[in-house]
Design a protein around this motif. Sequence first.
Motif, PDB file in Angstrom:
ATOM      1  N   ALA A   1       0.847  -1.186   0.000  1.00 26.36           N
ATOM      2  CA  ALA A   1       0.000   0.000   0.000  1.00 26.36           C
ATOM      3  C   ALA A   1       0.889   1.244   0.000  1.00 26.36           C
ATOM      4  O   ALA A   1       1.821   1.349   0.787  1.00 26.36           O
ATOM      5  CB  ALA A   1      -0.909  -0.002   1.222  1.00 26.36           C
ATOM      6  N   GLY A   2       0.610   2.177  -0.905  1.00 23.39           N
ATOM      7  CA  GLY A   2       1.405   3.392  -1.006  1.00 23.39           C
ATOM      8  C   GLY A   2       2.541   3.308  -2.000  1.00 23.39           C
ATOM      9  O   GLY A   2       3.207   4.322  -2.249  1.00 23.39           O
ATOM     10  N   ASP A   3       2.804   2.131  -2.586  1.00 23.55           N
ATOM     11  CA  ASP A   3       3.830   2.029  -3.633  1.00 23.55           C
ATOM     12  C   ASP A   3       3.358   2.754  -4.890  1.00 23.55           C
ATOM     13  O   ASP A   3       2.165   2.779  -5.215  1.00 23.55           O
ATOM     14  CB  ASP A   3       4.111   0.562  -3.989  1.00 23.55           C
ATOM     15  N   LEU A   4       4.317   3.325  -5.620  1.00 22.07           N
ATOM     16  CA  LEU A   4       4.043   4.010  -6.879  1.00 22.07           C
ATOM     17  C   LEU A   4       4.245   3.042  -8.030  1.00 22.07           C
ATOM     18  O   LEU A   4       5.238   2.308  -8.065  1.00 22.07           O
ATOM     19  CB  LEU A   4       4.970   5.219  -7.024  1.00 22.07           C
ATOM     20  N   LEU A   5       3.320   3.051  -8.989  1.00 22.72           N
ATOM     21  CA  LEU A   5       3.432   2.230 -10.192  1.00 22.72           C
ATOM     22  C   LEU A   5       3.342   3.124 -11.423  1.00 22.72           C
ATOM     23  O   LEU A   5       2.501   4.026 -11.494  1.00 22.72           O
ATOM     24  CB  LEU A   5       2.324   1.178 -10.270  1.00 22.72           C
ATOM     25  N   LEU A   6       4.223   2.897 -12.380  1.00 22.27           N
ATOM     26  CA  LEU A   6       4.175   3.574 -13.675  1.00 22.27           C
ATOM     27  C   LEU A   6       3.616   2.608 -14.710  1.00 22.27           C
ATOM     28  O   LEU A   6       3.946   1.418 -14.705  1.00 22.27           O
ATOM     29  CB  LEU A   6       5.568   3.997 -14.125  1.00 22.27           C
ATOM     30  N   LEU A   7       2.778   3.139 -15.613  1.00 21.93           N
ATOM     31  CA  LEU A   7       2.299   2.325 -16.723  1.00 21.93           C
ATOM     32  C   LEU A   7       3.336   2.382 -17.830  1.00 21.93           C
ATOM     33  O   LEU A   7       3.541   3.426 -18.463  1.00 21.93           O
ATOM     34  CB  LEU A   7       0.956   2.850 -17.221  1.00 21.93           C
ATOM     35  N   GLY A   8       4.015   1.278 -18.054  1.00 22.25           N
ATOM     36  CA  GLY A   8       5.067   1.218 -19.075  1.00 22.25           C
ATOM     37  C   GLY A   8       4.442   0.992 -20.445  1.00 22.25           C
ATOM     38  O   GLY A   8       4.442  -0.136 -20.970  1.00 22.25           O
ATOM     39  N   LEU A   9       3.928   2.066 -21.048  1.00 24.39           N
ATOM     40  CA  LEU A   9       3.163   1.941 -22.288  1.00 24.39           C
ATOM     41  C   LEU A   9       4.009   1.358 -23.412  1.00 24.39           C
ATOM     42  O   LEU A   9       3.547   0.497 -24.170  1.00 24.39           O
ATOM     43  CB  LEU A   9       2.610   3.307 -22.697  1.00 24.39           C
ATOM     44  N   ALA A  10       5.241   1.824 -23.542  1.00 23.84           N
ATOM     45  CA  ALA A  10       6.103   1.318 -24.616  1.00 23.84           C
ATOM     46  C   ALA A  10       6.450  -0.149 -24.378  1.00 23.84           C
ATOM     47  O   ALA A  10       6.467  -0.960 -25.319  1.00 23.84           O
ATOM     48  CB  ALA A  10       7.376   2.151 -24.707  1.00 23.84           C
ATOM     49  N   GLY A  11       6.745  -0.503 -23.142  1.00 20.80           N
ATOM     50  CA  GLY A  11       7.043  -1.892 -22.828  1.00 20.80           C
ATOM     51  C   GLY A  11       5.852  -2.791 -23.084  1.00 20.80           C
ATOM     52  O   GLY A  11       5.985  -3.907 -23.619  1.00 20.80           O
ATOM     53  N   ALA A  12       4.646  -2.318 -22.728  1.00 21.26           N
ATOM     54  CA  ALA A  12       3.439  -3.111 -22.946  1.00 21.26           C
ATOM     55  C   ALA A  12       3.158  -3.290 -24.429  1.00 21.26           C
ATOM     56  O   ALA A  12       2.700  -4.350 -24.867  1.00 21.26           O
ATOM     57  CB  ALA A  12       2.249  -2.443 -22.263  1.00 21.26           C
ATOM     58  N   ASN A  13       3.443  -2.260 -25.231  1.00 23.11           N
ATOM     59  CA  ASN A  13       3.251  -2.377 -26.680  1.00 23.11           C
ATOM     60  C   ASN A  13       4.182  -3.417 -27.298  1.00 23.11           C
ATOM     61  O   ASN A  13       3.909  -3.926 -28.380  1.00 23.11           O
ATOM     62  CB  ASN A  13       3.492  -1.033 -27.355  1.00 23.11           C
ATOM     63  N   GLN A  14       5.301  -3.701 -26.625  1.00 19.90           N
ATOM     64  CA  GLN A  14       6.263  -4.680 -27.132  1.00 19.90           C
ATOM     65  C   GLN A  14       6.095  -6.051 -26.477  1.00 19.90           C
ATOM     66  O   GLN A  14       6.908  -6.950 -26.705  1.00 19.90           O
ATOM     67  CB  GLN A  14       7.684  -4.171 -26.888  1.00 19.90           C
ATOM     68  N   ASP A  15       5.058  -6.206 -25.678  1.00 21.88           N
ATOM     69  CA  ASP A  15       4.818  -7.474 -25.003  1.00 21.88           C
ATOM     70  C   ASP A  15       4.637  -8.575 -26.049  1.00 21.88           C
ATOM     71  O   ASP A  15       3.761  -8.478 -26.915  1.00 21.88           O
ATOM     72  CB  ASP A  15       3.555  -7.342 -24.145  1.00 21.88           C
ATOM     73  N   PRO A  16       5.448  -9.625 -26.018  1.00 22.26           N
ATOM     74  CA  PRO A  16       5.319 -10.702 -27.010  1.00 22.26           C
ATOM     75  C   PRO A  16       3.936 -11.346 -27.015  1.00 22.26           C
ATOM     76  O   PRO A  16       3.536 -11.934 -28.022  1.00 22.26           O
ATOM     77  CB  PRO A  16       6.394 -11.717 -26.577  1.00 22.26           C
ATOM     78  N   ASP A  17       3.200 -11.227 -25.920  1.00 21.34           N
ATOM     79  CA  ASP A  17       1.872 -11.837 -25.864  1.00 21.34           C
ATOM     80  C   ASP A  17       0.843 -11.136 -26.747  1.00 21.34           C
ATOM     81  O   ASP A  17      -0.218 -11.705 -27.034  1.00 21.34           O
ATOM     82  CB  ASP A  17       1.357 -11.849 -24.413  1.00 21.34           C
ATOM     83  N   VAL A  18       1.123  -9.890 -27.182  1.00 21.81           N
ATOM     84  CA  VAL A  18       0.140  -9.168 -27.989  1.00 21.81           C
ATOM     85  C   VAL A  18       0.625  -8.891 -29.403  1.00 21.81           C
ATOM     86  O   VAL A  18      -0.137  -8.405 -30.224  1.00 21.81           O
ATOM     87  CB  VAL A  18      -0.263  -7.829 -27.316  1.00 21.81           C
ATOM     88  N   LEU A  19       1.890  -9.173 -29.694  1.00 22.78           N
ATOM     89  CA  LEU A  19       2.420  -8.937 -31.041  1.00 22.78           C
ATOM     90  C   LEU A  19       2.437 -10.224 -31.856  1.00 22.78           C
ATOM     91  O   LEU A  19       2.543 -11.315 -31.288  1.00 22.78           O
ATOM     92  CB  LEU A  19       3.841  -8.375 -30.958  1.00 22.78           C
ATOM     93  N   PRO A  20       2.330 -10.114 -33.182  1.00 26.33           N
ATOM     94  CA  PRO A  20       2.522 -11.303 -34.022  1.00 26.33           C
ATOM     95  C   PRO A  20       3.911 -11.893 -33.800  1.00 26.33           C
ATOM     96  O   PRO A  20       4.792 -11.263 -33.213  1.00 26.33           O
ATOM     97  CB  PRO A  20       2.372 -10.752 -35.446  1.00 26.33           C
ATOM     98  N   GLU A  21       4.121 -13.104 -34.304  1.00 26.65           N
ATOM     99  CA  GLU A  21       5.384 -13.794 -34.076  1.00 26.65           C
ATOM    100  C   GLU A  21       6.577 -13.025 -34.628  1.00 26.65           C
ATOM    101  O   GLU A  21       7.674 -13.105 -34.075  1.00 26.65           O
ATOM    102  CB  GLU A  21       5.341 -15.195 -34.696  1.00 26.65           C
ATOM    103  N   ASN A  22       6.361 -12.253 -35.693  1.00 27.60           N
ATOM    104  CA  ASN A  22       7.481 -11.479 -36.243  1.00 27.60           C
ATOM    105  C   ASN A  22       7.710 -10.169 -35.490  1.00 27.60           C
ATOM    106  O   ASN A  22       8.621  -9.413 -35.826  1.00 27.60           O
ATOM    107  CB  ASN A  22       7.262 -11.198 -37.736  1.00 27.60           C
ATOM    108  N   GLY A  23       6.881  -9.898 -34.496  1.00 29.58           N
ATOM    109  CA  GLY A  23       7.062  -8.702 -33.691  1.00 29.58           C
ATOM    110  C   GLY A  23       6.608  -7.417 -34.328  1.00 29.58           C
ATOM    111  O   GLY A  23       6.795  -6.337 -33.769  1.00 29.58           O
TER     112      GLY A  23
END
Length: 420
Positions: free
Chosen positions: A321-343
Amino acid sequence: MSYPPQHAHPASRTPGGRCPTAPALYGPEPDGDGLPAFYAELRREYGPVAPVTLAPGVSAWLVIGHREVLHVAREEQDFSHDPRRWSLPREGRVLPESPVMPVLGWRPALLYADGQQHRRMRTAVSETIAGLDGHELRRGVRAAAEELIAAFAPRGEADLVAHYAQKLPSRTVVRLLGLDERTGQQLIWAITGTVAANADSANAGRRMSAILAELVADRRRAPGPDLASALLAHPADLSDDEVQHNLAVMFLAGHHTTVNWISATLRVLLCDPAFRSSLTGGHLTVDDALDLVLWRHPPTQHLPARYATRDLVLAGRAVRAGDLLLLGLAGANQDPDVLPENGVPVVGNRSHLSFGAGPHTCPAQDPARLITRTAVDTLHHRIPDLRISVPEPDLPWLRSPWSKGLAALPVRFAPRPSAA
């Protein structure tokens, strides 16, 4: 959305300050080109939630999993926008003069509110933005773009960041606020300094607030055809303080983001022959090009901020409780789980997270797209022979922990008369 039970990772308490070796988001490294490798290393080492530092002694969690970013963005009961929940300042471990506080410090604005209070302010801001005349905005942006191009066209060289990408949104901001040129330039300098997260950011934040406070007071006395007057007149009945700080948030986020989006798109056009050929040959529309850039080079890579409302486990990390979290938008866009196999993202796919997600999705993405599209399209047609004048790896980058935008983009081209 339910989230499956998980077990905490044994080294998951870094943002409480117990591990001083967390990777840093500040400083020259990683620069924009180094971010993909940086995220890949974080993913290998920590998974979708990684410990990082924003400034010396300022720790946070960086969420880089696509699924996890969506979860944090949508679940307000667990992840609040209110920085008064942040444990480090409450414990005296982050001082008001810290370079990150001008962005992270609490304001009476939609970015720092939850629930009904957020919805009230967001309604006012969203409806004010929706009230902009798109045709008039496009005409104004195109006229400003033509004027800027005319200023450097006879020289045969330019810095497309300093001479174009920075100036075009600035002129739009000044016009939308109804400011005179001198005050408008002072505001833009203050906005730029506030997001820089350096030793002068606190002073820049105060200068920005002073300019906007005076603007709101003036518009309260004498309303005009501008955004401040529209916010003051909205039925949500925002106070002068709320109008001032919501304007600050709108332009802190909108100006910097649009500058980076224009710069990144122009860089890809200059440095990726296949991309440029597809656009010139009509295989890609300008909007397709803009979306591909949002996937690869989001204007804001690390979106501040959420604060855990309770102890919980997120992707194996014991978040307190009280920890700060940043939304890593660029990192999430590169998540292999959401990109095609060729990236490579599919053209037309807008499931990227470059504008955030959930109740706090950016309300100004349509005018930002209009400004960026007009900027790129106008320059591409006016000076089609642009070529970068330094090796691409030598391009300099800004050092903000929130985004790694280009600091300069020098180009050459055949000189032409300014009226051409």
